[in-house]
Design a protein around this motif. Sequence first.
Motif, PDB file in Angstrom:
ATOM      1  N   MET A  30       0.827  -1.208   0.000  1.00  0.00           N
ATOM      2  CA  MET A  30       0.000   0.000   0.000  1.00  0.00           C
ATOM      3  C   MET A  30       0.863   1.260   0.000  1.00  0.00           C
ATOM      4  O   MET A  30       0.536   2.258  -0.649  1.00  0.00           O
ATOM      5  CB  MET A  30      -0.924  -0.010   1.219  1.00  0.00           C
ATOM      6  CG  MET A  30      -1.982  -1.108   1.191  1.00  0.00           C
ATOM      7  SD  MET A  30      -3.176  -0.922  -0.149  1.00  0.00           S
ATOM      8  CE  MET A  30      -4.144   0.456   0.479  1.00  0.00           C
ATOM      9  N   ASN A  33       1.954   2.023  -3.491  1.00  0.00           N
ATOM     10  CA  ASN A  33       0.893   2.167  -4.492  1.00  0.00           C
ATOM     11  C   ASN A  33       0.830   0.964  -5.441  1.00  0.00           C
ATOM     12  O   ASN A  33       0.650   1.113  -6.653  1.00  0.00           O
ATOM     13  CB  ASN A  33       1.085   3.469  -5.288  1.00  0.00           C
ATOM     14  CG  ASN A  33      -0.184   3.882  -6.018  1.00  0.00           C
ATOM     15  OD1 ASN A  33      -1.299   3.608  -5.549  1.00  0.00           O
ATOM     16  ND2 ASN A  33      -0.024   4.529  -7.163  1.00  0.00           N
ATOM     17  N   ARG A  35      -0.843  -2.809  -6.565  1.00  0.00           N
ATOM     18  CA  ARG A  35      -2.092  -3.560  -6.545  1.00  0.00           C
ATOM     19  C   ARG A  35      -1.772  -5.053  -6.562  1.00  0.00           C
ATOM     20  O   ARG A  35      -0.687  -5.453  -6.967  1.00  0.00           O
ATOM     21  CB  ARG A  35      -2.959  -3.177  -7.748  1.00  0.00           C
ATOM     22  CG  ARG A  35      -3.513  -1.759  -7.674  1.00  0.00           C
ATOM     23  CD  ARG A  35      -4.253  -1.373  -8.936  1.00  0.00           C
ATOM     24  NE  ARG A  35      -3.327  -1.155 -10.053  1.00  0.00           N
ATOM     25  CZ  ARG A  35      -3.717  -1.005 -11.319  1.00  0.00           C
ATOM     26  NH1 ARG A  35      -5.006  -1.093 -11.625  1.00  0.00           N
ATOM     27  NH2 ARG A  35      -2.836  -0.789 -12.266  1.00  0.00           N
ATOM     28  N   GLU A  88      -7.982  -4.051  -8.455  1.00  0.00           N
ATOM     29  CA  GLU A  88      -8.101  -2.600  -8.316  1.00  0.00           C
ATOM     30  C   GLU A  88      -7.342  -2.072  -7.110  1.00  0.00           C
ATOM     31  O   GLU A  88      -7.050  -0.880  -7.027  1.00  0.00           O
ATOM     32  CB  GLU A  88      -9.579  -2.214  -8.207  1.00  0.00           C
ATOM     33  CG  GLU A  88     -10.375  -2.524  -9.473  1.00  0.00           C
ATOM     34  CD  GLU A  88     -11.827  -2.107  -9.345  1.00  0.00           C
ATOM     35  OE1 GLU A  88     -12.195  -1.597  -8.258  1.00  0.00           O
ATOM     36  OE2 GLU A  88     -12.580  -2.287 -10.309  1.00  0.00           O
ATOM     37  N   SER A  89      -7.048  -2.937  -6.143  1.00  0.00           N
ATOM     38  CA  SER A  89      -6.317  -2.520  -4.944  1.00  0.00           C
ATOM     39  C   SER A  89      -5.464  -3.691  -4.473  1.00  0.00           C
ATOM     40  O   SER A  89      -5.362  -4.707  -5.163  1.00  0.00           O
ATOM     41  CB  SER A  89      -7.291  -2.087  -3.846  1.00  0.00           C
ATOM     42  OG  SER A  89      -8.113  -3.182  -3.474  1.00  0.00           O
ATOM     43  N   THR A  91      -5.030  -6.562  -1.566  1.00  0.00           N
ATOM     44  CA  THR A  91      -5.855  -7.212  -0.550  1.00  0.00           C
ATOM     45  C   THR A  91      -5.158  -8.448   0.014  1.00  0.00           C
ATOM     46  O   THR A  91      -4.201  -8.964  -0.569  1.00  0.00           O
ATOM     47  CB  THR A  91      -7.210  -7.659  -1.137  1.00  0.00           C
ATOM     48  OG1 THR A  91      -6.963  -8.535  -2.246  1.00  0.00           O
ATOM     49  CG2 THR A  91      -8.021  -6.465  -1.598  1.00  0.00           C
TER      50      THR A  91
END
Length: 761
Positions: A30, A33, A35, A88-89, A91
């Motif tokens: 995170m 940046n 994913r 998209e992110s 996890t």
Amino acid sequence: MIMDISNIIITIKGAVQGVGFRPFVYRAAMSLNLRGWVRNDCAGVEILACGERKNLDAFIATVKTGHPPLANIRSIEINEEPVCKIPESFTILESSSGEIAEVDITRDVAVCEACLAEMRDPASRRYGHPFINCTDCGPRYTIIKDLPYDRPATTMAEFPLCPECNREYSLPGNRRFHAQPICCPSCGPVLRLIDSKGKEISGDPIKECAALLERGGIVAIKGIGGFHLACRADDENAVALLRQRKNREQKPFAVMMRDLETAKGFASIDPTEISLLTSIERPVVICAGKNSKGLATNIAPGMSTLGIMLPYTPVHYLVFDSGKFDALVMTSGNATDEPIVYNDEETPARLGGIADAFLTHDRKIYIRNDDSITRVTNGNAVMMRRSRGYVPDPLPSPYNIQGGVALGGVLKSTVAVGRKLMCYMSQYIGAVNTVEDIGELKKVVDHLLHILGVTPEFYVGDMHPDAVFRHIVEPGGIPLVKVQHHHAHAVACMAENELDGKAICIVYDGTGYGVDGCVWGGELLVSGHSDFTRQGHLKYMPMPGAESAIYNPGRMALAALYTVMGDNAAEACPWMPDNEKYAVMEMLDANVNCPATSSMGRLFDAASAMLGICKKRTYEGQPAMELEYAADFFECSEYEPCVKTDKGEVVIDGAEILAQAYSDFINGTSPEKTAARFHNTISRATVMAVQIAAGATGLSGVCLSGGCFQNALLLTRTIAMLKESGLTPYIHRRLPPNDECISYGQLIVAGAQRSNSLPHS
């Protein structure tokens, strides 16, 4: 502007589950940046990371060097590959399962400072909580049933998380993010104090336990890997009662001190010992005693040292916080020579006659794991027992040992399982003499095989006709490799020090079955991984009464002196009853029931008895230990080393050395100086024998193994003399030199014998 976007898959193997590794990866990703996702699988941890090349490079560097302190990366594989759908992110995914487990099992560690501060904070919802933990601390190995390491695969599965704990578990920024044993007073295990009749004692269990201890009671306290038996260390009567009930006449007890400053008041503790005492492993550390005032005199009879440990579970800290005492005897929860008790079902039968009460709880211990023991020699930690805190960290193998199961020895048993180029050794099991002991050994083997995802392909056992493999290996089934006891010792030390080729190996211990059918134990081997040559040994001595000579060291003193002095040996050991002495001399004269031994352990027993230091052995190693502690460390004189060659073998005449010590002693030299001169001479004779072997072979590396090298005086003197002679000594660092290391050596020997290729570098 076109950015250089890449996708990488990272596969990490090692101790990376249950140590906060996924939350660490999440935060690192995170911050850069990226994913993707991270998840546990049966190989370890798998990561998909998508982002700019420079950020991916920074991410890889962080994963390699900035991981949590409990993590241990054994291998990391990075592959670039296309991904159909980029997340998209970033996890954390649910764990995936696989057919072959390759993850390393995480060890149990002491409660961390952050959790302790929280436990002692009245404003915290976990104030006084006896099961507080986080990703950096607490139980692991002893509660794991299966992998991947997630809560359903542990004994915490029966405690569903409350909403607040579930929130902490789900927050990436929380130190309990995905901490599997997480709980609180609302959803965790319950602590109870039960009396010896099985009735629960009302009131606060911790306060009532502390009060009972203050009154001189004995309490069985459930820990991480089993029960301790605890009593006040300053109460002479309580310690005597514990000895009587536990049937432990003289073997030293370990003492748990309130804190490091308290420990410093009772022992001389150097920086290395401080580091061990305060480490996350929290072993018992054998320290030099300096002030017996305030401790019962019967804690460590005949010893100048004290086995010390610091609290390592929340329960330990809470008991000390509630009690008016600074030190507690904390000994394994068992009767003498039995395995440590670890489940509540067996406590009434096995500890009911020892403990006045039981401080227990309903979090089950899946696998027992006793305290580890260390000692600092020459500024370095030497393992005396490798168990809680260190197990099951793997050791390297130069050969593929996939599917190997080594069954170790008999007295200080461990087992070992091979997976590819790694050896996973069990915790200390202890003596394997009874049906129950065999059952426990089988359980440990099955647990390691299951949790490592290994199917047995070959077994390895000792050459002794009564070795434990007879109860495990079915005839005509999986192949069995037999390895000589002292060869296994030698190779364990070689492999631990990553020595290929050949080495001169000195193995000094009590008992091992020799290839000639005699009892070996004072061996000079030129050893490779797959085979060895017996280059020399301690001269054979008779053992009058066979095994009874082990428990009555005066018999060994008479026997050794008899080979030099004949019937005049009967003048030694004047404390021995005449009828026993007469029977021993008759056996020696007739050479009846006097098996031959080259055991250095028996020679040390003989010296201890001859000097009147230890007349009867009540626990393993007692005569030699008391001889070491009696010796004057500053005495530098030596006797004639008595080393000669006979039929191509180097022979150390231990009986002749003992006779010189006897003459010195009866002419007025103190037991302390005589004991020191005996030690010095054994070291000198050892080095002279090694020099002869080195001259014949051109080898200069010398491995020292066997239980006798737990003797700090012998080890220190021998290392110094080897270095003075231009030789390079190697000792055990991660394993004890005693029989606990045998299973490791057995597996390496079998791997070498089965291998058709050269060892890996």
